[in-house]
Motif scaffolding. Structure first.
Motif, PDB file in Angstrom:
ATOM      1  N   SER A 131       0.806  -1.216   0.000  1.00 23.99           N
ATOM      2  CA  SER A 131       0.000   0.000   0.000  1.00 23.99           C
ATOM      3  C   SER A 131       0.840   1.268   0.000  1.00 23.99           C
ATOM      4  O   SER A 131       0.337   2.347  -0.351  1.00 23.99           O
ATOM      5  CB  SER A 131      -0.918   0.016   1.225  1.00 23.99           C
ATOM      6  OG  SER A 131      -0.147  -0.072   2.416  1.00 23.99           O
ATOM      7  N   GLU A 132       2.120   1.178   0.404  1.00 17.73           N
ATOM      8  CA  GLU A 132       2.948   2.375   0.549  1.00 17.73           C
ATOM      9  C   GLU A 132       4.202   2.363  -0.324  1.00 17.73           C
ATOM     10  O   GLU A 132       4.635   3.412  -0.794  1.00 17.73           O
ATOM     11  CB  GLU A 132       3.372   2.538   2.018  1.00 17.73           C
ATOM     12  CG  GLU A 132       2.211   2.714   2.978  1.00 17.73           C
ATOM     13  CD  GLU A 132       1.419   3.995   2.716  1.00 17.73           C
ATOM     14  OE1 GLU A 132       2.033   4.987   2.299  1.00 17.73           O
ATOM     15  OE2 GLU A 132       0.187   3.989   2.920  1.00 17.73           O
ATOM     16  N   ASN A 188      -1.249  -0.540  -4.373  1.00 13.57           N
ATOM     17  CA  ASN A 188      -2.224   0.532  -4.295  1.00 13.57           C
ATOM     18  C   ASN A 188      -1.799   1.655  -5.243  1.00 13.57           C
ATOM     19  O   ASN A 188      -0.606   1.899  -5.442  1.00 13.57           O
ATOM     20  CB  ASN A 188      -2.284   1.061  -2.859  1.00 13.57           C
ATOM     21  CG  ASN A 188      -3.490   1.936  -2.617  1.00 13.57           C
ATOM     22  OD1 ASN A 188      -3.570   3.044  -3.123  1.00 13.57           O
ATOM     23  ND2 ASN A 188      -4.429   1.428  -1.833  1.00 13.57           N
ATOM     24  N   GLU A 189      -2.759   2.360  -5.807  1.00 16.55           N
ATOM     25  CA  GLU A 189      -2.437   3.465  -6.716  1.00 16.55           C
ATOM     26  C   GLU A 189      -1.570   4.524  -6.035  1.00 16.55           C
ATOM     27  O   GLU A 189      -0.774   5.212  -6.695  1.00 16.55           O
ATOM     28  CB  GLU A 189      -3.723   4.113  -7.243  1.00 16.55           C
ATOM     29  CG  GLU A 189      -3.464   5.174  -8.296  1.00 16.55           C
ATOM     30  CD  GLU A 189      -4.728   5.778  -8.884  1.00 16.55           C
ATOM     31  OE1 GLU A 189      -4.611   6.764  -9.649  1.00 16.55           O
ATOM     32  OE2 GLU A 189      -5.826   5.265  -8.582  1.00 16.55           O
ATOM     33  N   SER A 190      -1.672   4.643  -4.717  1.00 16.39           N
ATOM     34  CA  SER A 190      -0.862   5.624  -3.987  1.00 16.39           C
ATOM     35  C   SER A 190       0.628   5.363  -4.165  1.00 16.39           C
ATOM     36  O   SER A 190       1.436   6.298  -4.125  1.00 16.39           O
ATOM     37  CB  SER A 190      -1.214   5.602  -2.497  1.00 16.39           C
ATOM     38  OG  SER A 190      -0.976   4.320  -1.949  1.00 16.39           O
ATOM     39  N   VAL A 191       0.997   4.092  -4.365  1.00 19.72           N
ATOM     40  CA  VAL A 191       2.409   3.747  -4.589  1.00 19.72           C
ATOM     41  C   VAL A 191       2.912   4.411  -5.870  1.00 19.72           C
ATOM     42  O   VAL A 191       4.070   4.851  -5.946  1.00 19.72           O
ATOM     43  CB  VAL A 191       2.588   2.215  -4.663  1.00 19.72           C
ATOM     44  CG1 VAL A 191       4.021   1.848  -5.044  1.00 19.72           C
ATOM     45  CG2 VAL A 191       2.210   1.570  -3.333  1.00 19.72           C
ATOM     46  N   ARG A 193       1.779   7.214  -7.143  1.00 14.40           N
ATOM     47  CA  ARG A 193       1.691   8.671  -7.052  1.00 14.40           C
ATOM     48  C   ARG A 193       2.660   9.279  -6.041  1.00 14.40           C
ATOM     49  O   ARG A 193       3.041  10.438  -6.185  1.00 14.40           O
ATOM     50  CB  ARG A 193       0.262   9.082  -6.672  1.00 14.40           C
ATOM     51  CG  ARG A 193      -0.819   8.500  -7.568  1.00 14.40           C
ATOM     52  CD  ARG A 193      -0.718   9.013  -8.986  1.00 14.40           C
ATOM     53  NE  ARG A 193      -1.701   8.404  -9.879  1.00 14.40           N
ATOM     54  CZ  ARG A 193      -1.763   8.640 -11.170  1.00 14.40           C
ATOM     55  NH1 ARG A 193      -0.875   9.440 -11.748  1.00 14.40           N
ATOM     56  NH2 ARG A 193      -2.686   8.049 -11.923  1.00 14.40           N
ATOM     57  N   ARG A 194       3.035   8.522  -5.036  1.00 14.55           N
ATOM     58  CA  ARG A 194       3.903   9.076  -3.981  1.00 14.55           C
ATOM     59  C   ARG A 194       5.331   9.213  -4.497  1.00 14.55           C
ATOM     60  O   ARG A 194       5.957   8.240  -4.866  1.00 14.55           O
ATOM     61  CB  ARG A 194       3.872   8.189  -2.739  1.00 14.55           C
ATOM     62  CG  ARG A 194       4.776   8.695  -1.609  1.00 14.55           C
ATOM     63  CD  ARG A 194       4.569   7.920  -0.332  1.00 14.55           C
ATOM     64  NE  ARG A 194       3.258   8.215   0.234  1.00 14.55           N
ATOM     65  CZ  ARG A 194       2.225   7.392   0.199  1.00 14.55           C
ATOM     66  NH1 ARG A 194       2.344   6.220  -0.375  1.00 14.55           N
ATOM     67  NH2 ARG A 194       1.070   7.733   0.732  1.00 14.55           N
ATOM     68  N   LYS A 195       5.854  10.428  -4.451  1.00 14.02           N
ATOM     69  CA  LYS A 195       7.203  10.671  -4.962  1.00 14.02           C
ATOM     70  C   LYS A 195       8.245  10.277  -3.922  1.00 14.02           C
ATOM     71  O   LYS A 195       8.382  10.916  -2.888  1.00 14.02           O
ATOM     72  CB  LYS A 195       7.381  12.139  -5.359  1.00 14.02           C
ATOM     73  CG  LYS A 195       8.704  12.397  -6.091  1.00 14.02           C
ATOM     74  CD  LYS A 195       8.791  13.801  -6.653  1.00 14.02           C
ATOM     75  CE  LYS A 195       9.004  14.835  -5.575  1.00 14.02           C
ATOM     76  NZ  LYS A 195       9.311  16.161  -6.125  1.00 14.02           N
ATOM     77  N   PHE A 226      -7.750   4.305  -6.861  1.00  9.95           N
ATOM     78  CA  PHE A 226      -8.466   5.015  -5.800  1.00  9.95           C
ATOM     79  C   PHE A 226      -9.979   4.859  -5.942  1.00  9.95           C
ATOM     80  O   PHE A 226     -10.704   4.795  -4.954  1.00  9.95           O
ATOM     81  CB  PHE A 226      -8.120   6.510  -5.847  1.00  9.95           C
ATOM     82  CG  PHE A 226      -6.689   6.810  -5.496  1.00  9.95           C
ATOM     83  CD1 PHE A 226      -6.069   6.190  -4.428  1.00  9.95           C
ATOM     84  CD2 PHE A 226      -5.970   7.738  -6.238  1.00  9.95           C
ATOM     85  CE1 PHE A 226      -4.748   6.475  -4.094  1.00  9.95           C
ATOM     86  CE2 PHE A 226      -4.649   8.040  -5.907  1.00  9.95           C
ATOM     87  CZ  PHE A 226      -4.042   7.401  -4.841  1.00  9.95           C
TER      88      PHE A 226
END
Length: 300
Positions: A131-132, A188-191, A193-195, A226
């Protein structure tokens, strides 16, 4: 009973110490169960601590003494042929080392993670939800270095270099010649997007994921967008490890700020297997997920 330790057979000698420890622990546990003996009873007979037998049965020892295995074989009434096999496994753990036990890296690998690396190196299939972070087996060197520089501030450069080397060496599991590792990752899509690090680091990282998915038929990747909303992976990352031998049942690996560890409990494993299957059904397919990765890469 013959107390001379037999040498390992050629097939066993060719196996990794990690695989030998895992197979040995599984067989010893099965032999005790078959003999209907409680762990406390075995420990009383051999004047062992309970933790010693537990470490043997859970493959938590770096080295296994053949004499200890022979003592258990005698209690369980094991045949000479089976004894030779089991002591052969123990002999390998004494005469060979896995790469993560080498002096230049072993002190930078936490005990819980060291146990996981041994399992990962011997697994036939890995099912990983993240997730991260980008899954460890898919990370680029610069992405790994950026994690340590941003999330572990104050770590000496030499320590960072060694930790980066450990993560990069782990990735050799994706390129095994003898038995290819089937790796399925759901992120997760957050992976995406997170720089982590610079935009250039992220762009290269996402391209690396896409290239691996394109070039390695044993690597499959899905992305949880998301838009799906609540989903079974919201409690955190996990990995289900599956092995190519009937005697070795699936294991779940969990990691957080408090530490890391594995669970062999059948109910736990089934719970995480079900969660992974649900995530696979909810997430877009491989091609659509790959398109999401390409799109995120371009945006960086």
């Amino acid at each position: 009973m013959n107390e001379t330790v037999e040498s390992a057979t050629p097939a066993i000698e060719a196996a990794t110490p990690a695989l030998c420890r895992l197979q040995l622990g599984s067989e010893l546990r099965q032999l005790r169960t078959k003999s209907r003996m409680k762990a406390a009873e075995v420990c009383r007979i051999l004047s062992w601590s309970g933790s010693k037998l537990t470490r043997l049965e859970t493959a938590d020892n770096g080295i296994v003494e053949p004499a200890d295995v022979m003592a258990l074989c005698q209690i369980y009434g094991v045949s000479t042929e089976k004894q030779r096999t089991l002591t052969g496994y123990a002999t390998v753990t004494k005469t060979k080392k896995d790469w993560w036990q080498e002096p230049d890296v072993r002190d930078v690998i936490p005990p819980g993670f060291k146990a996981y690396i041994g399992l990962e190196a011997t697994a036939e299939k890995l099912e990983n939800y993240e997730s991260e972070f980008v899954p460890g087996l898919l990370q680029t060197e610069q992405y790994i270095r950026s994690i340590y520089q941003q999330a572990h501030t104050g770590l000496p450069e030499e320590q960072t270099d060694r930790r980066v080397a450990v993560r990069m060496t782990r990735q050799e599991a994706l390129h095994r010649e003898a038995s290819a590792l089937e790796f399925t990752a759901i992120i997760n899509e957050s992976v995406l997007r997170r720089k982590v690090g610079s935009a250039a680091v992220m762009k290269a990282q996402l391209r690396h994921i896409a290239d691996l998915a394109d070039s390695n038929p044993h690597v499959k990747i899905q992305v949880v967008p998301f838009g799906i909303g609540a989903h079974p992976g919201m409690n955190g990352a996990f990995t289900v490890l599956k092995f190519g031998m009937p005697s070795l049942k699936p294991i779940v690996y969990l990691e957080n700020l408090g530490g890391a560890g594995v669970s062999r409990r059948e109910n736990d494993v089934k719970k995480y297997e079900a969660a992974f299957n649900d995530l696979q059904a909810l997430a877009p397919g491989y091609q659509e997920s790959l398109s999401m990765i390409h799109t995120a890469s371009k945006e960086f």
